[in-house]
Scaffold this motif. Structure first.
Motif, short mmCIF file in Angstrom:
data_model
loop_
_atom_site.label_atom_id
_atom_site.label_comp_id
_atom_site.label_asym_id
_atom_site.label_seq_id
_atom_site.Cartn_x
_atom_site.Cartn_y
_atom_site.Cartn_z
N SER A 44 1.01 -0.83 -0.08
CA SER A 44 -0.30 0.18 -0.48
C SER A 44 0.47 1.38 -0.15
O SER A 44 0.55 2.13 -0.96
CB SER A 44 -0.90 0.03 1.15
OG SER A 44 -1.86 -1.10 1.06
N ASP A 174 -5.92 -0.95 -4.24
CA ASP A 174 -5.40 -1.63 -3.66
C ASP A 174 -6.58 -2.70 -2.89
O ASP A 174 -7.08 -2.10 -2.23
CB ASP A 174 -4.88 -0.04 -2.21
CG ASP A 174 -4.49 -1.06 -1.18
OD1 ASP A 174 -4.22 -2.41 -1.25
OD2 ASP A 174 -3.26 -0.27 -0.93
N GLU A 175 -5.84 -3.87 -2.83
CA GLU A 175 -7.48 -4.78 -3.02
C GLU A 175 -8.34 -4.46 -2.72
O GLU A 175 -9.41 -4.44 -2.11
CB GLU A 175 -7.22 -5.55 -1.40
CG GLU A 175 -5.25 -5.86 -1.63
CD GLU A 175 -4.91 -6.70 0.12
OE1 GLU A 175 -5.52 -7.36 0.42
OE2 GLU A 175 -4.01 -5.97 0.96
#
Ligand SMILES: Nc1ncnc2c1ncn2[C@@H]1O[C@H](COP(=O)(O)OP(=O)(O)OP(=O)(O)O)[C@@H](O)[C@H]1O
Ligand SMILES: [Mg+2]
Length: 253
Positions: A44, A174-175
């Motif tokens: 991240s 991000d995910e």
């Protein structure tokens, strides 16, 4: 060809904690790069460095040939005015694990907000484009629904449409599916796959190895702030070279 993203020995510390320890990678326009790695490895943070939400401590990060957050004169870096930095960031769409939609605005209103406020698009044009984008992510029926009336997968697709509304040249994820119930993951990945097929340059932090294998041009395995291994997804997944990659993948698959 100018790479869309070029990270050159990027280092990032939080106080004494060294989070990124010299990350180098490149992404050509139109390519999809997936990043995997254990929790805390800096994935991240790396994404946040790409759009200059975090300042790097050493190394350089270029997007489309420009150093993020700085101008370079005679080999020296000068920090950009916040307004100039914000302008750079405008070209980069970001989708997070949690969708962060405005709860009191409809799906369409969420999507047209930034184009009207930031790009000064007319309301009519923004609505037209917003509807097209909602259709693109399979949500034309839900334009007038509020976030609370949408499933997690639908909210995440609105978040994708909202990012696309600014016509980004690069999308960071991000995910994006890790907060979703398993049965909702597929619809979000399908929207991302369409986006990739349309030629969008994408950096995706994900643990969805099926997606990585099918859609990514490159797969990067990060651990403890370094790129341990990278390559074609198929090769990296079937024949990892490093022990750390093997250990990580064996837990995942
Ligand atoms: N703003 C911050 N201040 C201090 N430490 C931070 C900050 N942001 C991240 N860190 C630390 O940096 C390290 C890397 O965090 P990061 O969120 O980049 O990991 P990650 O690979 O995305 O992990 P996950 O898979 O759990 O999301 C962690 O040790 C984290 O605690
Ligand atoms: Mg993370």
């Amino acid at each position: 060809m100018t790479p869309m993203v070029k990270a050159d020995r990027v280092c990032k510390n939080f106080g004494a904690l060294k989070v990124l320890k010299g990350v180098s990678l490149e992404i050509e326009p139109g390519q999809v790069l997936c990043i995997v790695g254990p929790s805390g490895s800096g994935k991240s943070t790396f994404l946040r460095c790409i759009n200059h939400l975090e300042q790097v401590n050493a190394g350089r990060l270029y997007v489309d040939g420009e150093i993020m957050g700085y101008s370079e004169r005679h080999g020296k870096l000068h920090e950009l005015h916040p307004r100039a930095a914000a302008k750079q960031r405008r070209d980069i769409g970001m989708v997070f694990q949690h969708f962060n939609l405005f709860p009191h605005r409809t799906a369409l209103a969420n999507v047209i907000e930034a184009p009207i406020q930031v790009k000064r698009l007319s309301r009519k044009k923004a609505v037209e484009r917003g509807r097209t984008l909602l259709e693109q992510v399979g949500l034309s029926e839900k334009a007038d629904a509020y976030p609370a009336q949408l499933s997690g997968g639908q909210q995440q697709r609105v978040a994708i449409a909202r990012a696309l509304a600014m016509d980004p040249k690069l999308m960071l994820f991000d995910e994006p599916t890790s907060a979703l119930d398993p049965e909702l993951v597929g619809e979000v990945l399908a929207a991302m796959k369409d986006l990739a097929a349309g030629g969008m340059t994408m950096v995706v932090v994900t643990h969805e190895m099926g997606f990585a294998r099918e859609v990514a041009d490159h797969l990067v395995f990060m651990d403890a702030g370094v790129v341990v291994e990278s390559g074609k997804p198929d090769e990296l997944l079937t024949n990892p070279q490093h022990e750390r990659t093997k250990a990580f993948l064996s837990k995942l698959l």
